[in-house]
Design a protein around this motif. Sequence first.
Motif, mmCIF file in Angstrom:
data_model
loop_
_atom_site.group_PDB
_atom_site.id
_atom_site.type_symbol
_atom_site.label_atom_id
_atom_site.label_comp_id
_atom_site.label_asym_id
_atom_site.label_seq_id
_atom_site.Cartn_x
_atom_site.Cartn_y
_atom_site.Cartn_z
ATOM 1 N N GLN A 1 1.150 3.471 1.837
ATOM 2 C CA GLN A 1 1.851 3.406 3.536
ATOM 3 C C GLN A 1 3.361 3.106 3.414
ATOM 4 O O GLN A 1 4.235 3.131 3.949
ATOM 5 C CB GLN A 1 1.441 3.170 4.515
ATOM 6 N N ARG B 1 -5.421 -4.862 8.338
ATOM 7 C CA ARG B 1 -4.597 -4.334 8.292
ATOM 8 C C ARG B 1 -3.762 -4.875 7.230
ATOM 9 O O ARG B 1 -3.560 -5.759 7.145
ATOM 10 C CB ARG B 1 -2.860 -4.241 9.779
ATOM 11 N N ASP B 2 -2.878 -3.268 6.704
ATOM 12 C CA ASP B 2 -1.835 -4.151 5.541
ATOM 13 C C ASP B 2 -1.432 -5.430 5.871
ATOM 14 O O ASP B 2 -0.228 -5.066 7.061
ATOM 15 C CB ASP B 2 -1.536 -3.155 4.498
ATOM 16 N N TRP C 1 2.160 -4.380 7.082
ATOM 17 C CA TRP C 1 2.449 -3.280 7.973
ATOM 18 C C TRP C 1 2.748 -4.153 9.601
ATOM 19 O O TRP C 1 3.571 -4.248 10.435
ATOM 20 C CB TRP C 1 1.002 -3.058 8.322
ATOM 21 N N SER D 1 1.141 -1.139 0.192
ATOM 22 C CA SER D 1 -0.268 0.385 -0.027
ATOM 23 C C SER D 1 0.835 1.080 -0.582
ATOM 24 O O SER D 1 2.489 1.392 0.386
ATOM 25 C CB SER D 1 -1.266 0.311 1.440
ATOM 26 N N THR E 1 -5.089 -8.051 2.992
ATOM 27 C CA THR E 1 -5.254 -7.415 5.242
ATOM 28 C C THR E 1 -5.315 -8.721 5.906
ATOM 29 O O THR E 1 -5.642 -9.573 5.842
ATOM 30 C CB THR E 1 -5.968 -6.767 4.382
ATOM 31 N N ASP F 1 -4.062 8.581 0.308
ATOM 32 C CA ASP F 1 -4.342 7.583 1.102
ATOM 33 C C ASP F 1 -3.275 6.100 1.426
ATOM 34 O O ASP F 1 -2.965 5.914 0.668
ATOM 35 C CB ASP F 1 -5.915 7.032 0.542
ATOM 36 N N ARG G 1 -3.989 3.679 3.037
ATOM 37 C CA ARG G 1 -4.634 2.419 2.197
ATOM 38 C C ARG G 1 -4.608 1.993 0.416
ATOM 39 O O ARG G 1 -4.679 0.621 0.123
ATOM 40 C CB ARG G 1 -5.397 2.436 3.037
#
Length: 378
Positions: free
Chosen positions: A76, A226-227, A230, A74, A222, A88, A90
């Motif tokens: 992030q 959460r990805d 992450w 993602s 996910t 974003d 996400r």
Amino acid sequence: MGIDQADPVRRQAGGRTSTLPAVVPVAVVGAGQSGLAVGYHLRQAGVECVLLDAGSEVGETWERRWDSLTLFTSAQFSGLPGLPFPGDGRHYPGKDEVAAYLRDYAERFDLPVLPDHRVLSVRRDGDGYLLRTTRGECRAGQVVIATGAFGIPRLPEFAAALSPDVATLHTSEYRSPAGLAPGTVVVVGDGNSGRQIAAELSATHDVVLSCGEAVSPPLPQTVVGRDMFWWMSVLGVMRLPVSMQAPDPVVGDRVPELVAAGAIRTAGRVVAAEGAELLVADGERLKPSTVIWATGFRTDWSWLDPEMLDDDGQPRHTEGAGAVPGSHYLGLYRMRTRGSALIGFVGHDAEHVATALVDTARSRATTTTPPTTEGQAS
């Protein structure tokens, strides 16, 4: 010694340049995500460098990928040092978004990128290096090879035996379903690229996915909202040394559900071609109208000084530090960790390599700069 902005070796009066310098402290070969990341750290530390790239503009290699390609990290987890990926966190960026981000990154930090400067050879030159490019020569005290892990499309030897009546293309040439003739498409290779393309084509074509013998572990996109990256970052997985034998995971794989729905059929490993047919290891014969080779890439390092290569023609290095003094590598597949070739994680390796570059550049500047006498301007 860490990287900081104090005690600069030599700061350029602006990163942009249109001409190849005759001499430069650090030459970076490649202005993709790896080259830009190390260029950022060098600029922050005040070390003069130049980024030599074969493409006509930053991000060009991303723009050439298939139309629907999206990162499996993602936003992030898709940024380079100093600049988060926009939007974003996400969101899963598309390939054109990545290309635009890389161009913005180079401009934002005024990185000295020279496009249309394909490096033809890198040779030892005294205690430095001579780089011959399509636009002239450059001497560098240190060199960073940041051309990436995936260079030349790899095809099986038997691919040439397939009838010319069957359309064939590598994943690097695939763009969209609209570019393929009607009929059965056999996708040879079931890594992330092969599975993504097979899933896309299943809406418009009869698709057979040829699977290899190595089983890639599936990873959901996910977990508990959460990805996956992450979780892998929090747990430190992305910074752990990895085994080169362990297959890459397949992230966010839709193929099992499409197989269950009858939209994709799987077959075993393709081992040969005979006329207009592909032969599978179990004896099955496939009759495609189109074959997409999702068989990865290979690297060609013959343009590097032979001293920099091992007996197999691969770069001699330890976690990016070249065996030949002053040589460094970045962006190689699993060079230090599982994230070494990923856009959102290459920054860790870039800082590691840049620290060594800066330390050496400062050491050389100290030993080559004559001392000033008292009362004399420095």
